[in-house]
Enzyme design. Structure first.
Site, mmCIF file in Angstrom:
data_model
loop_
_atom_site.group_PDB
_atom_site.id
_atom_site.type_symbol
_atom_site.label_atom_id
_atom_site.label_comp_id
_atom_site.label_asym_id
_atom_site.label_seq_id
_atom_site.Cartn_x
_atom_site.Cartn_y
_atom_site.Cartn_z
ATOM 1 N N TYR A 1 0.859 -1.089 -0.027
ATOM 2 C CA TYR A 1 0.031 0.022 -0.018
ATOM 3 C C TYR A 1 0.958 1.285 0.046
ATOM 4 O O TYR A 1 1.795 1.293 0.713
ATOM 5 C CB TYR A 1 -0.973 -0.015 1.345
ATOM 6 C CG TYR A 1 -1.716 1.410 1.391
ATOM 7 C CD1 TYR A 1 -3.033 1.570 0.838
ATOM 8 C CD2 TYR A 1 -1.217 2.434 2.137
ATOM 9 C CE1 TYR A 1 -3.631 2.618 1.039
ATOM 10 C CE2 TYR A 1 -1.740 3.592 2.271
ATOM 11 C CZ TYR A 1 -3.015 3.754 1.484
ATOM 12 O OH TYR A 1 -3.641 4.948 1.721
ATOM 13 N N GLU B 1 -3.471 7.625 -3.919
ATOM 14 C CA GLU B 1 -3.462 6.233 -3.220
ATOM 15 C C GLU B 1 -3.329 5.105 -4.403
ATOM 16 O O GLU B 1 -3.899 5.029 -5.364
ATOM 17 C CB GLU B 1 -4.583 5.909 -2.585
ATOM 18 C CG GLU B 1 -4.587 4.708 -1.811
ATOM 19 C CD GLU B 1 -6.031 4.712 -0.986
ATOM 20 O OE1 GLU B 1 -5.886 4.864 0.169
ATOM 21 O OE2 GLU B 1 -7.087 4.571 -1.570
#
Length: 404
Positions: free
Chosen positions: A126, A214
């Site tokens: 992530y 993101e």
């Protein structure tokens, strides 16, 4: 301004950021053609179909009309692709971020399979970039625990979330990109590719005037490549004036219709869940007004800043937008006459009221500042069902009475 995954990936590719390739389509037939094209290019029967909405959690989300259908699904034949596309397109996808109402899916992204076999195991990470306002610096947040459960990782094991701050004058330094790749536990070609990926991704974040970027998952393939399998990209709306090519990507079907309408009148509007509509000039005064509504026993139904040059047209537009909310039981207009004269605003309120006809809910007008007394007199003598106030305490009492 939010972008769809397929739009964000196209922007990233301009900065040499490797992404999971795919084709955005709007029909079942186009999805079948996209699948055939991807199969021919990759020599693999696997592809991934992803619903395109402005919300996260699509993988776990379900289509309201077809509860067994998730927003992201692997397919392995033309028939599979057609069935999944038929279930998703035109359906309402409900995710953890959309709420129970969900969002209608108008487009899907048919993507290449990134989880192909190879000499090394695949890994999901992530990574996101956003502004840390407390430090006045951009921060790269990353974790070895990427994937659909990243929210649970952040909540249950916050020690697995790393942060790297980037000073605005120096930009992302080479040692910082290497540190991120090292913390991911990468080595060899994967380490080198990750350093390039992070560097180019930060350049993309700055280059497109993003407010948030993101990547989840940031993916290491079985042949040591680092790619963005998914991408959420928010653009700073204040920068769109110099980014017309990005502004053209706006999808208003994904936005609240009342907020879109408010934007056409240059009104700053955010819909809330309360019962008292408010119309104010100035963001600070609007926040104070919302606090006052809560202290008076009500709940603000919206944030609406008409700006410093409120006139009859903006007041009328504000009225119309607020009255579209069936939960509104009263409207509070709170104007400070600094740049604008209160008597002109009062005249605008009266004109807008007359144009809109019989308004069946209480309207409270509090005008303070230049020509406030004259404004109060105009409203009191208008014969309309409008209650006026000068002091904020007076307006608070009227709101309390209205919501009671």
């Amino acid at each position: 301004m939010n972008l769809h995954e397929y739009q964000a990936k196209e922007l990233l590719k301009k900065y040499n950021v490797p992404v999971q390739e795919g084709i955005a389509v709007e029909s079942v037939a186009a999805a079948e053609d996209a699948y055939r094209q991807i199969k021919a290019e990759t020599d693999s029967k696997f592809a991934v179909i992803k619903a395109q909405i402005h919300a996260g959690g699509r993988g776990k989300g379900t289509i309201k009309e077809h509860p067994e259908q998730h927003g992201v699904q692997v397919v392995k034949s033309v028939e599979d692709a057609a069935e999944v596309a038929k279930n998703i397109l035109g359906g309402t996808l409900v995710t953890i971020q959309t709420g129970a109402a969900g969002k209608k899916v108008n487009k899907i992204f048919v993507a290449k399979d990134a989880y192909y076999d190879g000499p090394s195991p695949t890994k999901e990470f992530y990574l996101s970039i956003l502004l840390d306002r407390a430090k006045g610096q951009n921060v790269i947040m990353y974790s070895t625990e990427g994937g659909m459960d990243i929210e649970e990782v952040a909540h249950n094991t916050p020690e697995k979330i790393f942060k790297e701050w980037v000073h605005p004058s120096g930009g992302l330094l080479p040692f910082q990109a290497r540190k991120i790749a090292f913390n991911f536990g990468l080595s060899g070609d994967a380490f080198k590719n990750c350093v390039k990926f992070v560097t180019n991704l930060y350049n993309a974040y700055i280059g497109v005037d993003a407010s948030m970027l993101e990547i989840n998952p940031l993916f290491k393939t079985s042949d040591e490549k680092i790619i963005a399998v998914d991408c959420k990209l928010n653009i700073d709306e204040n920068a769109l004036i110099r980014r017309p090519e990005i502004a053209a990507l706006r999808d208003i079907t994904e936005e609240d219709p009342t907020e879109v309408e408010a934007g056409q009148y240059n009104l700053n509007f955010v819909k809330l869940d309360g019962n008292v509509g408010c119309m104010v000039n100035g963001a600070g005064l609007a926040m104070a007004t919302m606090d006052m509504i809560k202290l008076s026993g009500g709940e603000p139904a919206n944030f609406l800043d008409v700006g410093g040059t409120a006139n009859a047209q903006t007041v009328e537009a504000g009225f119309k937008i607020i009255l579209k909310d069936p939960n509104v039981n009263a409207i509070l207009i709170n104007i400070f006459g600094g740049i604008v004269r209160c008597d002109r605003v009062a005249a605008g309120v009266i004109e807008a009221y007359n144009k809109l006809g019989d308004i069946k809910i209480p309207i409270i007008v509090r005008l303070q500042g230049t020509n406030a007394e004259e404004a109060k007199k105009l409203i009191d003598e208008s014969g309309l069902k409008v209650e006026s106030a000068i002091l904020l305490s007076e307006a608070a009492d009227l709101v309390k009475k209205a919501v009671a």
